[in-house]
Write an enzyme that holds these catalytic residues in place. Structure first.
Site, mmCIF file in Angstrom:
data_model
loop_
_atom_site.group_PDB
_atom_site.id
_atom_site.type_symbol
_atom_site.label_atom_id
_atom_site.label_comp_id
_atom_site.label_asym_id
_atom_site.label_seq_id
_atom_site.Cartn_x
_atom_site.Cartn_y
_atom_site.Cartn_z
ATOM 1 N N HIS A 1 -11.172 -6.467 6.116
ATOM 2 C CA HIS A 1 -10.792 -6.482 4.597
ATOM 3 C C HIS A 1 -12.397 -6.213 3.972
ATOM 4 O O HIS A 1 -12.613 -7.606 3.284
ATOM 5 C CB HIS A 1 -10.015 -7.573 4.271
ATOM 6 N N LYS B 1 10.905 7.481 4.523
ATOM 7 C CA LYS B 1 11.902 8.457 5.031
ATOM 8 C C LYS B 1 11.606 8.696 6.323
ATOM 9 O O LYS B 1 11.993 9.838 6.721
ATOM 10 C CB LYS B 1 11.924 9.531 4.076
ATOM 11 N N ARG C 1 -4.355 0.389 2.328
ATOM 12 C CA ARG C 1 -3.886 -0.848 3.035
ATOM 13 C C ARG C 1 -2.843 -0.670 4.084
ATOM 14 O O ARG C 1 -1.876 0.249 3.622
ATOM 15 C CB ARG C 1 -3.594 -1.872 1.979
ATOM 16 N N ARG D 1 -3.437 -8.612 -5.884
ATOM 17 C CA ARG D 1 -4.852 -8.532 -6.685
ATOM 18 C C ARG D 1 -5.563 -7.243 -6.130
ATOM 19 O O ARG D 1 -6.636 -6.634 -6.783
ATOM 20 C CB ARG D 1 -5.526 -9.784 -6.557
ATOM 21 N N THR D 2 -5.536 -7.086 -4.959
ATOM 22 C CA THR D 2 -6.379 -6.020 -4.430
ATOM 23 C C THR D 2 -6.099 -4.375 -4.939
ATOM 24 O O THR D 2 -6.901 -3.826 -5.258
ATOM 25 C CB THR D 2 -6.589 -5.813 -2.849
HETATM 26 C C1 NCD Z 1 -5.608 -11.086 1.720
HETATM 27 C C2 NCD Z 1 -5.291 -10.128 2.631
HETATM 28 O O1 NCD Z 1 -4.277 -9.463 2.249
HETATM 29 O O2 NCD Z 1 -5.764 -9.999 3.604
HETATM 30 N N1 NCD Z 1 -5.247 -11.015 0.576
HETATM 31 C C3 NCD Z 1 -6.193 -10.483 -0.413
HETATM 32 O O3 NCD Z 1 -6.445 -9.366 -0.245
HETATM 33 N N2 NCD Z 1 -6.554 -11.084 -1.366
HETATM 34 C C4 NCD Z 1 -5.058 -12.651 2.636
HETATM 35 C C5 NCD Z 1 -3.744 -12.787 2.699
HETATM 36 O O4 NCD Z 1 -3.082 -12.048 2.460
HETATM 37 O O5 NCD Z 1 -3.537 -14.069 2.892
#
Ligand code: NCD
Length: 303
Positions: A133, A83, A105, A55-56
Site C-alpha cells: 500500500h 457480472k 485497489r 479514506r484512501t
Molecule cells: C488499510 C488498508 O486498506 O490496507 N487502510 C487504509 O488504506 N487506510 C488498513 C486496513 O484496512 O486495516
C-alpha cells in the site's frame, strides 16, 4: 508499459525523497484548506476500487480534484465485475476510454503489477491484497517527518496483524531504506518469521511491552479478519495482549508518535484514550494522505 506507482520496494531513496518534498509543498499550513492547482487540468483519472475503502478512495479523489484533474470512482459492487467480467477485460475496457491513469485497489496481491504489464496506462496501487500500500507508507513517512527531522535511527514498533498487512510491508520497505530500526509485534500466528527476509535487521516479538520500550513511533494495525481463513488467536484476548493502552505509553519516548492507518477498532487494537491523546497523529495521517497523493498523481501523470 505504463509508468505508475506499484510499490515501495522498487523505489529508490531518492524517488521517495522527491515525492515527500513535493508533498510538503502541497501541505497547507495547519488549519488551512488545501489550495487548488491546475497542474493536471485536462487529465482524467479512474479510481477503481474492488475492496472497501473510505479514506484512501476519498483522498485520491480530493487529491486529483485539487490538481484540476477529472476523477471518477468505480466500486466493484456497481461494476461489470459483479457480472463476472475478468479483471483484464474490465481494465482493457476502461483503458479503451483512454484515461490518463488508473488508481486501483484489489484483494489479489500483485494485481496492479500484472495489469501494468498489459496496459499502456499508468497504474497507481491503492492497496493490493496483503502485498503493498505504497501511498500509505509515504503518508506515514510524511507524518513522522512533520514531528522528527529524519527517519534515520528512529525506532518504530509496528503492532498487530503483521501477516495480513500491506501497510506493514510498505512501511517496512520504506523505513528500512532510510535506516530506521523496526520492531514487529503481534500474536505468533500473525507474525511470520519470513518477514525478516524483506528487511534484514527487523526485530520480532510477541511481547507488547518489549516492543514499545524506547520507541519514537508506534504504528497500530487492524486485525484483518477478512483476510483470515481460520481463527489466528482467541478474539476476546486480543485487547489484553496487543491493544495499545495508556499504561503502555510511559515505556515509549515521551514524545512518541502514535499512528494507525484506519479504519481503527477502538477497544480492540487501541483504546480511545490513546487514540484521542496528544501523542496520536491519526488524523494528521489522514490529512497528509491528500498531499502525498497529489505528489504521486502529479509525478505519474506528468513525468
Ligand atoms: C488499510 C488498508 O486498506 O490496507 N487502510 C487504509 O488504506 N487506510 C488498513 C486496513 O484496512 O486495516
Amino acid at each position: 508499459m505504463g509508468k505508475g506507482l506499484l510499490d515501495i520496494e522498487s523505489l529508490g531513496r531518492q524517488d521517495i525523497e522527491v515525492i515527500l518534498e513535493r508533498a510538503k509543498f502541497f501541505q497547507p499550513p495547519p488549519g488551512e484548506p488545501y489550495k487548488r492547482h491546475q497542474l493536471l487540468q485536462g487529465k482524467t483519472i479512474v479510481n477503481l476500487f474492488f475492496e472497501a475503502s473510505t479514506r484512501t478512495r476519498t483522498s485520491f479523489e480530493i487529491a486529483g480534484r485539487r490538481l484540476g484533474a477529472e476523477i471518477l470512482s468505480i466500486t466493484a459492487s456497481g461494476s461489470s465485475v459483479s457480472k463476472g467480467e475478468s479483471l483484464v477485460d474490465t481494465l482493457n475496457t476502461l483503458g479503451a476510454m483512454r484515461p490518463d491513469a488508473i488508481v486501483m485497489r484489489h484483494s489479489a496481491s500483485g494485481a496492479p503489477h500484472f495489469l501494468s504489464r498489459y496496459l499502456p496506462i499508468p497504474i497507481v496501487n491503492a492497496g493490493d491484497g496483503t502485498h503493498e500500500h505504497p501511498t500509505q507508507a509515504l503518508l506515514d513517512a510524511l507524518t513522522i517527518l512533520d514531528r522528527r527531522r529524519n527517519l534515520q535511527g528512529l525506532r518504530v514498533a509496528i503492532i498487530g496483524d503483521i501477516a495480513h498487512s500491506r501497510v506493514a510491508r510498505s512501511n517496512i520497505f520504506l523505513l528500512s531504506k532510510f535506516g530506521a530500526q523496526i520492531v514487529l509485534c503481534g500474536p505468533a500466528s500473525l507474525l511470520p518469521r519470513e518477514i525478516g527476509k524483506i528487511a534484514p535487521g527487523v526485530e520480532l516479538t510477541t511481547d507488547m511491552e518489549d516492543a514499545i520500550r524506547g520507541v519514537d513511533v508506534i504504528m497500530m494495525l487492524r486485525v484483518q479478519l477478512e483476510r483470515q481463513h481460520e481463527a489466528s488467536f482467541p478474539a476476546n484476548e486480543y485487547f489484553r495482549f496487543f491493544g495499545l493502552r495508556s499504561e503502555h505509553m510511559e515505556r515509549a519516548k515521551p514524545d512518541v508518535i502514535v499512528m494507525h492507518p484506519g479504519p481503527m477498532n477502538r477497544g480492540q487494537e487501541i483504546s480511545s484514550e490513546v487514540a484521542d491523546s496528544q501523542s496520536s497523529a491519526i488524523l494528521n495521517q489522514v490529512g497528509n494522505g491528500i498531499a502525498v497523493r497529489m505528489a504521486v498523481l502529479e509525478r505519474v501523470l506528468t513525468s
